[in-house]
Design a protein around this motif. Structure first.
Motif, PDB file in Angstrom:
ATOM      1  N   LEU A 196       0.802  -1.386   0.103  1.00  0.00           N
ATOM      2  CA  LEU A 196      -0.431   0.071   0.093  1.00  0.00           C
ATOM      3  C   LEU A 196       0.965   0.857   0.033  1.00  0.00           C
ATOM      4  O   LEU A 196       1.821   1.578   0.692  1.00  0.00           O
ATOM      5  CB  LEU A 196      -0.901  -0.097   0.943  1.00  0.00           C
ATOM      6  CG  LEU A 196      -1.518   1.496   1.140  1.00  0.00           C
ATOM      7  CD1 LEU A 196      -3.051   1.573   0.379  1.00  0.00           C
ATOM      8  CD2 LEU A 196      -2.719   1.463   2.872  1.00  0.00           C
ATOM      9  N   TYR A 197       0.873   1.658  -0.882  1.00  0.00           N
ATOM     10  CA  TYR A 197       1.310   3.758  -1.088  1.00  0.00           C
ATOM     11  C   TYR A 197       0.303   4.761  -0.896  1.00  0.00           C
ATOM     12  O   TYR A 197      -0.294   4.627  -1.810  1.00  0.00           O
ATOM     13  CB  TYR A 197       1.783   3.544  -2.381  1.00  0.00           C
ATOM     14  CG  TYR A 197       3.216   4.409  -2.600  1.00  0.00           C
ATOM     15  CD1 TYR A 197       4.448   5.143  -1.566  1.00  0.00           C
ATOM     16  CD2 TYR A 197       3.088   4.766  -3.987  1.00  0.00           C
ATOM     17  CE1 TYR A 197       4.165   5.892  -1.883  1.00  0.00           C
ATOM     18  CE2 TYR A 197       4.205   6.274  -3.911  1.00  0.00           C
ATOM     19  CZ  TYR A 197       4.701   7.103  -3.357  1.00  0.00           C
ATOM     20  OH  TYR A 197       5.432   8.010  -3.625  1.00  0.00           O
ATOM     21  N   ASP A 198       0.591   5.773  -0.244  1.00  0.00           N
ATOM     22  CA  ASP A 198       0.670   6.547  -0.127  1.00  0.00           C
ATOM     23  C   ASP A 198       1.318   8.122  -0.331  1.00  0.00           C
ATOM     24  O   ASP A 198       1.803   8.155  -0.149  1.00  0.00           O
ATOM     25  CB  ASP A 198      -0.150   6.746   0.957  1.00  0.00           C
ATOM     26  CG  ASP A 198      -0.603   8.827   0.998  1.00  0.00           C
ATOM     27  OD1 ASP A 198      -1.104   9.208   0.100  1.00  0.00           O
ATOM     28  OD2 ASP A 198      -1.535   8.330   2.161  1.00  0.00           O
ATOM     29  N   PRO A 199       1.216   8.532  -1.517  1.00  0.00           N
ATOM     30  CA  PRO A 199       2.033   9.508  -2.531  1.00  0.00           C
ATOM     31  C   PRO A 199       2.294  10.708  -1.726  1.00  0.00           C
ATOM     32  O   PRO A 199       2.965  11.832  -1.947  1.00  0.00           O
ATOM     33  CB  PRO A 199       1.704   9.048  -4.265  1.00  0.00           C
ATOM     34  CG  PRO A 199       0.612   9.557  -4.433  1.00  0.00           C
ATOM     35  CD  PRO A 199       0.641   7.812  -3.420  1.00  0.00           C
ATOM     36  N   PHE A 200       1.197  10.248  -1.463  1.00  0.00           N
ATOM     37  CA  PHE A 200       0.583  12.000  -0.784  1.00  0.00           C
ATOM     38  C   PHE A 200       0.403  12.568   0.989  1.00  0.00           C
ATOM     39  O   PHE A 200      -1.281  12.843   1.003  1.00  0.00           O
ATOM     40  CB  PHE A 200      -0.270  13.380  -1.654  1.00  0.00           C
ATOM     41  CG  PHE A 200      -0.485  13.247  -2.440  1.00  0.00           C
ATOM     42  CD1 PHE A 200       0.883  14.319  -3.439  1.00  0.00           C
ATOM     43  CD2 PHE A 200      -0.850  12.357  -3.657  1.00  0.00           C
ATOM     44  CE1 PHE A 200       0.082  14.542  -4.947  1.00  0.00           C
ATOM     45  CE2 PHE A 200      -1.056  12.857  -5.148  1.00  0.00           C
ATOM     46  CZ  PHE A 200       0.366  13.578  -5.657  1.00  0.00           C
ATOM     47  N   CYS A 201       1.727  11.601   1.717  1.00  0.00           N
ATOM     48  CA  CYS A 201       0.356  10.280   2.913  1.00  0.00           C
ATOM     49  C   CYS A 201       0.186  11.867   3.692  1.00  0.00           C
ATOM     50  O   CYS A 201       0.198  11.391   5.068  1.00  0.00           O
ATOM     51  CB  CYS A 201       1.672   9.560   2.902  1.00  0.00           C
ATOM     52  SG  CYS A 201       3.465  10.520   3.538  1.00  0.00           S
ATOM     53  N   VAL A 302      -2.461   1.850  -4.156  1.00  0.00           N
ATOM     54  CA  VAL A 302      -2.736   2.882  -3.924  1.00  0.00           C
ATOM     55  C   VAL A 302      -4.088   4.237  -3.043  1.00  0.00           C
ATOM     56  O   VAL A 302      -4.713   4.041  -3.923  1.00  0.00           O
ATOM     57  CB  VAL A 302      -2.272   4.179  -5.040  1.00  0.00           C
ATOM     58  CG1 VAL A 302      -2.090   5.889  -4.518  1.00  0.00           C
ATOM     59  CG2 VAL A 302      -0.226   4.224  -5.680  1.00  0.00           C
ATOM     60  N   ILE A 303      -4.165   4.076  -1.955  1.00  0.00           N
ATOM     61  CA  ILE A 303      -5.629   4.934  -1.367  1.00  0.00           C
ATOM     62  C   ILE A 303      -4.313   6.717  -0.568  1.00  0.00           C
ATOM     63  O   ILE A 303      -3.729   6.159  -0.409  1.00  0.00           O
ATOM     64  CB  ILE A 303      -5.648   4.845  -0.360  1.00  0.00           C
ATOM     65  CG1 ILE A 303      -5.864   2.993  -1.169  1.00  0.00           C
ATOM     66  CG2 ILE A 303      -6.709   4.790   0.101  1.00  0.00           C
ATOM     67  CD1 ILE A 303      -6.391   2.280   0.232  1.00  0.00           C
TER      68      ILE A 303
END
Length: 382
Positions: A196-201, A302-303
């Motif tokens: 799971l990846y959040d690019p604008f975390c 991605v979430i």
């Protein structure tokens, strides 16, 4: 009195009613009634504690003390007086009454509040045989809500909103509510076996909620609730529920959670927040522009909650960011992408229609949750 059955209301943000219903079904509750902004059910004192402790996407747990038609102030007073207030409020209890009125003949909120308060005082004076209430004891926060002439009087059992888990001492400039972040994870096809990846975390809320879901950490395990002080719920029941929740945590699950942001302060906040709830070893936070992050095409998810560009000068910048975001993940054919934004023309901007979208509210901002599904990962033996 622990065996007494109460009419309960779990309130929700609009758009999350079905998610909260699924949570309650998974906890073993049935006979659920769903309507705008709430799910109703029945339960005892232990259920009050359990739902407060374990529900991820609900906002509050209320006891429905009474519901009736009220077309006059006299009717409102008399029907409020008839309710068994001695079952809910102790002799020294502090009981402020909030109010709201929608499409009702009794539209003066302040009058409705004062009439209900007076009716409760008169009832308790007769039951407890006292002439005056000091209201120095525990807090019993009441609300009278009128909708189309139906008055619903509720008692709050949560205290602070359930989105306040206790881990987010430091939030960013535009924080995502913990309840909404959890709902975004539950609405996705992510599971603990997938990246799971959040690019604008930002301050890390989505990833922290995912870690808590993956490890089965009850969201309320690290906070207090106002009904811990109610005689008919109490600290003993909450302690027992908390011990049970602690025993259900999966300490062995291996999670692959990644979060990046271009803002150093956000990454520091995210690390602090993750450490506060005890999932800092499960999430890798790093400062980097998502355009430059190296990823593998490995059925990841991605979430994210990207910048919205609410101010006029930011719109072009945000549009460029959204196009770059779409371009970044277009080559990854096995990934699933989920994002929430108030930008209305996202699909047209990036040139791809979502597989599904859902209207949600991020605070008071009307938003849309766009869902782009990748293929299902192969199972062992496929």
């Amino acid at each position: 009195m622990n065996g007494k059955i109460y009419d309960l209301i779990v309130t929700t943000t609009f758009g999350l009613e079905a998610v909260v219903k699924r949570e309650l079904l998974d906890m073993g509750y049935d006979n659920l009634k769903v309507s705008d902004g709430k799910v109703e059910l029945q339960g005892n004192a232990r259920d009050i504690a359990t739902i407060n402790m374990k529900i991820r996407c609900g906002e509050r747990v209320l006891i429905k003390v009474g519901e009736f038609k009220a077309l006059s102030f006299e009717e409102l007073f008399n029907k409020t007086y008839e309710l068994p207030w001695e079952d809910y409020i102790s002799v020294d209890g502090k009981f402020p009454v909030e109010g709201k009125s929608i499409k009702s003949k009794l539209f003066s909120i302040s009058d409705c509040q004062s009439i209900c308060k007076k009716a409760i005082v008169e009832k308790l004076k007769s039951v407890y045989n006292v002439d005056w209430f000091e209201e120095t004891g525990e807090l019993y926060k009441l609300e009278v809500a009128l909708l189309k002439d139906i008055a619903t009087i509720t008692l709050d059992t949560s205290g602070e909103g359930l989105h306040k888990r206790g881990y987010r001492e430091r939030a960013g400039d535009a924080p995502l509510k913990e309840t909404l972040a959890a709902a975004m994870v539950l609405l996705s096809y992510w599971n603990p076996s997938r990246t799971l990846y959040d690019p604008f975390c930002g301050s890390g809320t989505i990833l922290i909620e995912a870690a808590m879901i993956g490890k089965n950490i009850a969201p309320g395990i690290d906070r207090s609730f106002v009904s811990e002080k109610f005689p008919y719920v109490g600290e003993k029941i909450y302690k027992e529920v908390r011990i049970k929740c602690l025993s259900e945590i999966d300490h062995d699950v291996k999670l692959h959670l990644l979060g990046s942001d271009i803002d150093k302060r956000s990454i520091l906040r995210a690390r602090d927040n993750a450490e506060m709830i005890g999932v800092n070893e499960d999430i890798q936070f790093f400062m980097k522009d998502m355009r430059n992050v190296d990823l593998e095409d490995n059925y990841g998810v991605v979430i994210t909650n990207p910048p919205y560009g609410e101010r006029m000068g930011e719109i072009k910048e945000v549009e460029r960011l959204y196009k770059d975001f779409h371009k970044k993940f277009k080559p990854f054919k096995t990934w699933s992408v989920y994002l929430i934004t108030s930008y209305e023309n996202y699909e047209k901007l990036v040139g791809r229609k979502a597989d599904r979208k859902r209207k949600l509210y991020n605070g008071r901002i009307k938003s849309c949750f766009y869902q782009y599904y990748g293929p299902r990962p192969p199972r062992e033996g496929d």
